[in-house]
Design a protein around this motif. Structure first.
Motif, PDB file in Angstrom:
ATOM      1  N   ALA A  78      12.314   1.087  -4.106  1.00 25.65           N
ATOM      2  CA  ALA A  78      11.451   1.818  -5.474  1.00 25.65           C
ATOM      3  C   ALA A  78      11.952   3.558  -4.901  1.00 25.65           C
ATOM      4  N   LEU A  79      12.880   4.262  -4.031  1.00 27.01           N
ATOM      5  CA  LEU A  79      13.731   4.931  -4.359  1.00 27.01           C
ATOM      6  C   LEU A  79      15.054   4.922  -5.041  1.00 27.01           C
ATOM      7  N   LEU A  80      15.655   4.618  -4.812  1.00 24.98           N
ATOM      8  CA  LEU A  80      17.074   3.782  -5.257  1.00 24.98           C
ATOM      9  C   LEU A  80      17.454   3.214  -5.934  1.00 24.98           C
ATOM     10  N   GLY A  81      16.721   1.899  -5.969  1.00 24.06           N
ATOM     11  CA  GLY A  81      16.982   1.165  -7.191  1.00 24.06           C
ATOM     12  C   GLY A  81      17.843  -0.104  -6.462  1.00 24.06           C
ATOM     13  N   LYS A  82      18.043  -0.999  -7.426  1.00 25.28           N
ATOM     14  CA  LYS A  82      19.172  -1.773  -7.121  1.00 25.28           C
ATOM     15  C   LYS A  82      20.247  -1.905  -6.491  1.00 25.28           C
ATOM     16  N   PRO A  83      21.041  -2.238  -5.351  1.00 25.46           N
ATOM     17  CA  PRO A  83      21.767  -1.959  -4.509  1.00 25.46           C
ATOM     18  C   PRO A  83      22.895  -3.066  -5.164  1.00 25.46           C
ATOM     19  N   GLU A  84      24.160  -2.500  -5.440  1.00 20.94           N
ATOM     20  CA  GLU A  84      25.428  -2.783  -5.924  1.00 20.94           C
ATOM     21  C   GLU A  84      26.111  -4.867  -4.983  1.00 20.94           C
ATOM     22  N   SER A  85      25.820  -4.039  -3.858  1.00 23.29           N
ATOM     23  CA  SER A  85      25.883  -4.571  -3.082  1.00 23.29           C
ATOM     24  C   SER A  85      24.988  -5.355  -1.773  1.00 23.29           C
ATOM     25  N   ILE A  86      25.042  -6.558  -0.805  1.00 16.77           N
ATOM     26  CA  ILE A  86      23.803  -6.823   0.931  1.00 16.77           C
ATOM     27  C   ILE A  86      24.944  -7.208   1.849  1.00 16.77           C
ATOM     28  N   THR A  87      24.755  -6.698   2.380  1.00 12.15           N
ATOM     29  CA  THR A  87      25.759  -7.385   3.611  1.00 12.15           C
ATOM     30  C   THR A  87      24.075  -7.150   4.493  1.00 12.15           C
ATOM     31  N   ALA A  88      24.188  -8.469   5.973  1.00 16.52           N
ATOM     32  CA  ALA A  88      22.973  -8.091   6.599  1.00 16.52           C
ATOM     33  C   ALA A  88      23.244  -9.466   7.646  1.00 16.52           C
ATOM     34  N   LYS A  89      22.953  -9.094   8.641  1.00 14.53           N
ATOM     35  CA  LYS A  89      23.025  -9.970  10.048  1.00 14.53           C
ATOM     36  C   LYS A  89      21.356  -9.969  10.929  1.00 14.53           C
ATOM     37  N   PHE A 119       4.162   8.743  -0.059  1.00 17.59           N
ATOM     38  CA  PHE A 119       5.511   8.295  -0.641  1.00 17.59           C
ATOM     39  C   PHE A 119       6.378   8.420  -2.522  1.00 17.59           C
ATOM     40  N   LYS A 120       4.218   8.956  -3.277  1.00 14.03           N
ATOM     41  CA  LYS A 120       4.103   9.653  -4.776  1.00 14.03           C
ATOM     42  C   LYS A 120       5.220  10.919  -3.984  1.00 14.03           C
ATOM     43  N   PHE A 121       4.795  11.399  -3.437  1.00 11.70           N
ATOM     44  CA  PHE A 121       5.592  13.109  -3.270  1.00 11.70           C
ATOM     45  C   PHE A 121       7.239  13.086  -3.291  1.00 11.70           C
ATOM     46  N   VAL A 122       7.684  11.634  -2.376  1.00  7.82           N
ATOM     47  CA  VAL A 122       9.041  11.388  -1.585  1.00  7.82           C
ATOM     48  C   VAL A 122       9.560  11.387  -2.692  1.00  7.82           C
ATOM     49  N   LYS A 123       9.181  10.198  -3.922  1.00  6.93           N
ATOM     50  CA  LYS A 123       9.585  10.156  -5.004  1.00  6.93           C
ATOM     51  C   LYS A 123      10.110  10.766  -6.278  1.00  6.93           C
ATOM     52  N   PHE A 132       6.639   5.115   9.085  1.00  4.98           N
ATOM     53  CA  PHE A 132       6.797   6.079   7.232  1.00  4.98           C
ATOM     54  C   PHE A 132       6.104   5.279   6.597  1.00  4.98           C
ATOM     55  N   HIS A 133       6.230   4.248   6.364  1.00  3.70           N
ATOM     56  CA  HIS A 133       5.456   3.584   5.721  1.00  3.70           C
ATOM     57  C   HIS A 133       4.123   3.702   4.884  1.00  3.70           C
ATOM     58  N   GLN A 134       2.743   4.293   5.952  1.00  3.07           N
ATOM     59  CA  GLN A 134       1.843   5.184   6.201  1.00  3.07           C
ATOM     60  C   GLN A 134       1.881   6.116   6.671  1.00  3.07           C
ATOM     61  N   THR A 135       2.793   6.825   6.427  1.00  2.00           N
ATOM     62  CA  THR A 135       2.563   8.653   7.739  1.00  2.00           C
ATOM     63  C   THR A 135       1.931   9.546   6.494  1.00  2.00           C
ATOM     64  N   ASP A 136       1.650  10.884   6.806  1.00  2.00           N
ATOM     65  CA  ASP A 136       1.333  11.829   6.487  1.00  2.00           C
ATOM     66  C   ASP A 136       1.693  12.939   6.655  1.00  2.00           C
ATOM     67  N   LYS A 137       3.143  12.997   7.063  1.00  2.00           N
ATOM     68  CA  LYS A 137       3.711  14.106   7.285  1.00  2.00           C
ATOM     69  C   LYS A 137       5.323  13.752   6.581  1.00  2.00           C
ATOM     70  N   VAL A 138       5.438  14.110   5.986  1.00  2.00           N
ATOM     71  CA  VAL A 138       7.054  14.306   5.592  1.00  2.00           C
ATOM     72  C   VAL A 138       7.560  15.976   5.907  1.00  2.00           C
ATOM     73  N   TRP A 180       0.745  -1.263   0.113  1.00  3.88           N
ATOM     74  CA  TRP A 180       0.111   0.403  -0.355  1.00  3.88           C
ATOM     75  C   TRP A 180       0.873   1.664  -0.290  1.00  3.88           C
ATOM     76  N   THR A 181       1.825   1.463   0.848  1.00  6.85           N
ATOM     77  CA  THR A 181       2.811   2.645   0.474  1.00  6.85           C
ATOM     78  C   THR A 181       3.306   2.945  -0.654  1.00  6.85           C
ATOM     79  N   ARG A 182       3.429   1.908  -1.814  1.00  8.06           N
ATOM     80  CA  ARG A 182       3.638   2.767  -2.728  1.00  8.06           C
ATOM     81  C   ARG A 182       2.527   3.603  -3.575  1.00  8.06           C
ATOM     82  N   PHE A 183       1.261   3.669  -3.125  1.00  8.18           N
ATOM     83  CA  PHE A 183       0.235   4.036  -3.938  1.00  8.18           C
ATOM     84  C   PHE A 183      -0.356   5.490  -2.721  1.00  8.18           C
ATOM     85  N   MET A 184       0.389   5.836  -1.746  1.00  8.55           N
ATOM     86  CA  MET A 184       0.254   6.695  -0.610  1.00  8.55           C
ATOM     87  C   MET A 184       0.825   8.156  -1.375  1.00  8.55           C
ATOM     88  N   PRO A 185      -0.139   9.428  -1.184  1.00  6.92           N
ATOM     89  CA  PRO A 185      -0.140  10.619  -1.413  1.00  6.92           C
ATOM     90  C   PRO A 185       1.635  10.602  -1.329  1.00  6.92           C
TER      91      PRO A 185
END
Length: 321
Positions: free
Chosen positions: A186-197, A129-133, A250-256, A122-127
């Motif tokens: 969504a904002l930056l695209g696919k990364p060159e590499s990923i690390t995770a723990k 997030f569209k604004f930030v993008k 952040f995924h559903q906020t109405d404040k930026v 749902w975040t992708r369609f919210m006002p």
């Protein structure tokens, strides 16, 4: 009028149904649960015409135009395939499925039957997030130097509950960690590499996870999720010319808040709903115009998202049967 069916009648289905009441020319026509009593109770609450104790019966109902799938993660693929084979448009809750193989089977079936299919993130369609993008894509902020995004809450420990049960696809990553990951992709695209723990708990699911994305542009992304503690659940983008801050949650906020070239602006995107109305309206528009894929939540993006989640799980040694 689009007549919706809902499969799986838990908490998120209730939120979806509540917001549906604010969408013009869409109604919940049918619902299905494995319990007839639960289906009847849900149906009475939302004035639903048909209440089934069988997912297949709902999928076969000729009056149903679109189906929202809100079953546990592990059922998303099989329930989607069921509905698609009955020529029903499907809006499937995130994560789209458990892995790339399942997602590819869903996309292939949708193409075979020429039916609309979309992941319900749902975040992708919210006002907000569209604004930030759009702000970032304008180029006014310059390069994004860093992104920090977290999503955590302290969940009651219940080995049989959805979050802690590995057989139901439990864990923080697929349930809430998907949002920070989505934000970065969504904002930056696919990364060159990923690390995770990650912290694997007694029930063999990830209770906490920390993820770093590295980009060729030297952009650094730090993402985290946890079901053991509460965190601010915000997203902050530091750019060459300013800062973009997505308030909690952040995924559903109405404040930026934006800071561009020294000028600070508070942006208000207030809406009178939980926030599912935007994805419902988008999906309905696609269905009415004969589209079979969303330009905002495309198959390509959903594949990239699940591939990234698969890679992260591999890095922390989390495998589902």
């Amino acid at each position: 009028m689009i007549r919706w069916g809902i499969i799986g009648l838990g908490k998120i289905a209730n939120s979806f149904a509540t917001d549906m009441q604010q969408v013009d020319n869409s109604i919940i026509y049918a619902v299905a649960s494995r319990s007839q009593e639960k289906a009847n109770d849900f149906g009475a609450k939302y004035n639903v015409a048909k209440c089934y104790d069988s997912y297949e019966e709902l999928a076969q109902d000729p009056q149903v135009d679109a189906i929202y799938i809100a079953t546990p993660h592990v059922r998303h693929a099989q329930d989607t395939l069921l509905c698609l084979t009955h020529n029903k448009a499907v809006l499937c809750e995130k994560p789209f499925a458990m892995n790339l193989q399942e997602v590819d089977s869903m996309i292939a079936k949708a193409k075979e039957y020429n039916v609309l299919l979309m992941e319900a993130l749902w975040t992708r369609f919210m006002p907000h997030f569209k604004f930030v993008k759009e702000e970032l894509e304008s180029g006014r902020y310059g390069r994004v130097k860093s992104l920090h995004a977290d999503f955590s809450f302290k969940a009651p420990v219940n080995p049989d509950g959805r979050l802690y049960n590995k057989l139901l696809g439990g864990g923080s990553l697929l349930d809430i960690g998907i949002y920070p990951v989505f934000c970065a992709l969504a904002l930056l695209g696919k990364p060159e590499s990923i690390t995770a723990k990650g912290k694997i708990g007694k029930t063999q699911i990830d209770e906490e996870i920390e993820i770093t994305f590295n980009y060729k542009t030297d952009t650094r992304v730090f993402l985290s999720s946890s079901i053991l503690k509460n965190t601010p659940t915000t997203a902050t983008l530091v750019c060459d010319n300013g800062i973009v801050f997505l308030h909690s949650r952040f995924h559903q906020t109405d404040k930026v808040t934006t800071l561009l070239n020294g000028v600070k602006v508070e942006h208000d995107f207030s809406y009178n709903a939980k926030g599912y109305t935007f994805e419902i309206m988008h999906f309905a528009d696609l269905l009415r115009t004969g589209k079979t894929e969303s330009p905002l939540m495309s198959f390509k993006f959903s594949r990239m998202l699940i591939q990234t989640l698969d890679e992260i799980r591999e890095l922390i040694g989390l495998h589902y049967v």
